[in-house]
Design a protein around this motif. Structure first.
Motif, short mmCIF file in Angstrom:
data_model
loop_
_atom_site.label_atom_id
_atom_site.label_comp_id
_atom_site.label_asym_id
_atom_site.label_seq_id
_atom_site.Cartn_x
_atom_site.Cartn_y
_atom_site.Cartn_z
N SER A 163 0.83 -1.21 0.00
CA SER A 163 0.00 0.00 0.00
C SER A 163 0.86 1.26 0.00
O SER A 163 0.56 2.23 -0.71
N ALA A 164 1.95 1.27 0.77
CA ALA A 164 2.80 2.46 0.86
C ALA A 164 3.51 2.74 -0.47
O ALA A 164 3.68 3.90 -0.86
N THR A 165 3.94 1.68 -1.17
CA THR A 165 4.61 1.87 -2.45
C THR A 165 3.67 2.49 -3.48
O THR A 165 4.04 3.42 -4.21
N ILE A 166 2.44 1.98 -3.55
CA ILE A 166 1.47 2.52 -4.49
C ILE A 166 1.12 3.97 -4.14
O ILE A 166 1.03 4.84 -5.01
N LEU A 167 0.95 4.25 -2.86
CA LEU A 167 0.64 5.63 -2.44
C LEU A 167 1.81 6.56 -2.75
O LEU A 167 1.62 7.73 -3.10
N GLY A 168 3.03 6.05 -2.61
CA GLY A 168 4.20 6.86 -2.94
C GLY A 168 4.24 7.21 -4.41
O GLY A 168 4.57 8.34 -4.79
N ARG A 169 3.89 6.25 -5.27
CA ARG A 169 3.84 6.54 -6.70
C ARG A 169 2.71 7.53 -7.01
O ARG A 169 2.86 8.43 -7.84
N LEU A 170 1.55 7.38 -6.35
CA LEU A 170 0.43 8.30 -6.57
C LEU A 170 0.81 9.73 -6.16
O LEU A 170 0.35 10.70 -6.78
N TYR A 171 1.65 9.86 -5.14
CA TYR A 171 2.11 11.18 -4.73
C TYR A 171 2.83 11.88 -5.88
O TYR A 171 2.55 13.04 -6.20
N TYR A 172 3.75 11.17 -6.53
CA TYR A 172 4.48 11.76 -7.65
C TYR A 172 3.58 11.94 -8.87
O TYR A 172 3.67 12.94 -9.58
N PRO A 205 5.58 -9.24 -6.43
CA PRO A 205 4.59 -9.31 -7.50
C PRO A 205 3.26 -8.66 -7.14
O PRO A 205 2.43 -8.44 -8.02
N MET A 206 3.05 -8.38 -5.85
CA MET A 206 1.82 -7.68 -5.47
C MET A 206 1.81 -6.26 -6.00
O MET A 206 0.73 -5.69 -6.21
N GLY A 207 3.00 -5.67 -6.21
CA GLY A 207 3.07 -4.30 -6.71
C GLY A 207 2.34 -4.12 -8.02
O GLY A 207 1.47 -3.25 -8.16
N PRO A 208 2.66 -4.96 -9.04
CA PRO A 208 1.93 -4.84 -10.30
C PRO A 208 0.44 -5.10 -10.16
O PRO A 208 -0.37 -4.49 -10.87
N VAL A 209 0.06 -6.01 -9.25
CA VAL A 209 -1.37 -6.28 -9.06
C VAL A 209 -2.06 -5.05 -8.47
O VAL A 209 -3.16 -4.66 -8.91
N LEU A 210 -1.44 -4.43 -7.47
CA LEU A 210 -2.01 -3.21 -6.91
C LEU A 210 -2.02 -2.09 -7.94
O LEU A 210 -2.93 -1.25 -7.95
N ALA A 211 -1.02 -2.10 -8.82
CA ALA A 211 -0.99 -1.10 -9.88
C ALA A 211 -2.17 -1.29 -10.83
O ALA A 211 -2.68 -0.32 -11.41
N VAL A 212 -2.61 -2.53 -11.02
CA VAL A 212 -3.78 -2.79 -11.85
C VAL A 212 -5.01 -2.12 -11.25
O VAL A 212 -5.82 -1.51 -11.95
N VAL A 213 -5.13 -2.21 -9.93
CA VAL A 213 -6.31 -1.69 -9.26
C VAL A 213 -6.29 -0.17 -9.17
O VAL A 213 -7.29 0.50 -9.44
N PHE A 214 -5.12 0.39 -8.82
CA PHE A 214 -5.07 1.81 -8.50
C PHE A 214 -4.44 2.69 -9.58
O PHE A 214 -4.67 3.90 -9.60
N LEU A 215 -3.62 2.08 -10.46
CA LEU A 215 -2.95 2.89 -11.46
C LEU A 215 -3.37 2.56 -12.89
O LEU A 215 -2.82 3.12 -13.84
N GLY A 216 -4.31 1.63 -13.05
CA GLY A 216 -4.83 1.33 -14.38
C GLY A 216 -3.98 0.40 -15.20
O GLY A 216 -4.20 0.27 -16.41
#
Length: 373
Positions: free
Chosen positions: A46-55, A302-313
């Motif tokens: 969750s923190a990695t995805i939120l960090g990317r969303l910040y940028y 590998p959860m990073g890309p999966v979370l990216a599917v949900v939150f980053l399209g």
């Protein structure tokens, strides 16, 4: 004969009581390990995805992105009131304080490197480079923690590394990060350096538990996380003001695509996520080993890309699904090695005590069983 029967019954009752206590300790150990693993995986993802969303939404301050990785420690302070106060492990307070200060400073620098990497690299590339952390940790564990490797451990390390490497060949990454050239190279070097640095911190933390703390308790885990995060926060705040970035934060907040409230919520939840990750990571180190904590971390890559599917399209391609399966296979290999250690220790207890006992997962015993491969 009348005196012998009560003695036999008393011995049986004593053995049964020992079995019950041992079984309870066994399940308690597994429950704690699963809980720490959940903290590490959920917090990191969750923190990695939120960090990317910040940028992605207009954030530009590397120091703010670094600060949120360590500033959330106050949420852990109330937890201390629910843990047993035990000062026995503070046998060398000055050495322990010096260790926490040194690791806190190191943590601040390492988090900055991760922030730069996350800003300039596509999330797939960032995830791939994160797999190198496992190799660095294996080397540091070998020299600092005397970690020995079995075929199942090696198999686990290879599979978890392969699962992350597969992601670089994914043609459907869907990442829109536009950094290139010099910035891309800077992000690459910073991420590799951050992985090496964090791997060394994991091994040093395990060494501190072995040499300084010795008596490993849940309170020791929370206190170490709080003290190191406090030191790191002070270092980052000083750097934030010294660099002059604090003057631009007002404009950054106003120009944030999701509004000022979205800006603050992003930073707040990123801070919470990284603290949850920190507790899980340190907890797994004292429950098992630094290498095991890193293995769990690789399982979450590998959860990073999966979370990216949900939150980053991003798209969930077949290659990403394969990477997840390979990661689970590697994790299962590591757990199977632990199962073999269970059997070995159980047989040793039987031969030493002459009584059939379930494996007792005491803090030191469980850690040493992994460290003594």
């Amino acid at each position: 004969m009348g005196e012998v029967q009560p003695q036999i019954n008393e011995a049986e009752e004593s053995s049964l009581e020992i079995n019950k206590k041992s079984l309870l300790t066994h399940y308690k150990w597994w429950l704690q390990m699963l809980l720490y693993s959940f903290f590490l995986l959920s917090g990191s993802g969750s923190a990695t995805i939120l960090g990317r969303l910040y940028y992605n939404n207009g954030g530009k301050s590397n120091w703010i992105a670094t600060l949120v990785q360590v500033i959330g420690f106050p949420i852990l302070i109330p937890v201390l009131f629910f843990t047993t106060a035990d000062t026995d492990y503070r046998r060398r307070p000055l050495a322990l304080a010096a260790f926490n200060v040194a690791i806190g400073v190191f943590l601040a620098v390492d988090c900055l490197l991760f922030s730069i990497g996350l800003r300039y690299l596509p999330i797939i590339t960032y995830t791939l480079i994160g797999a190198t952390q496992l190799g660095f940790n294996a080397v540091f564990s070998l020299f600092l923690n005397r970690q020995k490797f079995t075929p199942f451990i090696i198999n686990s390390l290879v599979l978890l590394t392969v699962s992350s490497t597969l992601l670089v060949f994914d043609p459907e990454s869907g990442d829109s990060t536009a950094a290139s050239g010099r910035k891309y190279a800077v992000g690459f070097v910073c991420t590799v350096a951050a992985c090496a640095g964090y791997a060394m911190m994991l091994s040093l933390t395990q060494l501190a538990f072995q040499k300084l703390i010795k008596k490993e308790t849940a309170r020791a885990v929370i206190e170490m996380t709080i003290y190191q995060s406090l030191v790191a926060s002070i270092v980052v705040v000083i750097a934030l003001f010294a660099s002059g970035e604090w003057r631009r934060l007002g404009g950054e907040m106003e120009g944030y695509k999701r509004g000022e409230v979205g800006y603050l919520m992003n930073l707040a939840w990123t801070a919470v996520g990284w603290q949850v990750f920190g507790v899980g990571c340190v907890g797994l180190i004292f429950q098992v080993s630094a290498l095991f904590a890193n293995v769990i971390g690789m399982l979450g890559l590998p959860m990073g890309p999966v979370l990216a599917v949900v939150f980053l399209g991003d798209r969930l391609s077949g290659l990403k699904a394969v990477a997840m399966v390979v990661a689970m296979w590697g994790f299962a290999s590591y757990i199977y090695q632990h199962y073999l250690d269970d059997l070995e220790m159980k047989e040793r207890q039987r031969s030493e005590d002459g009584v059939q006992l379930p494996l007792v997962h005491e803090r030191g015993a469980s850690a040493e069983s992994f460290r003594g491969y």
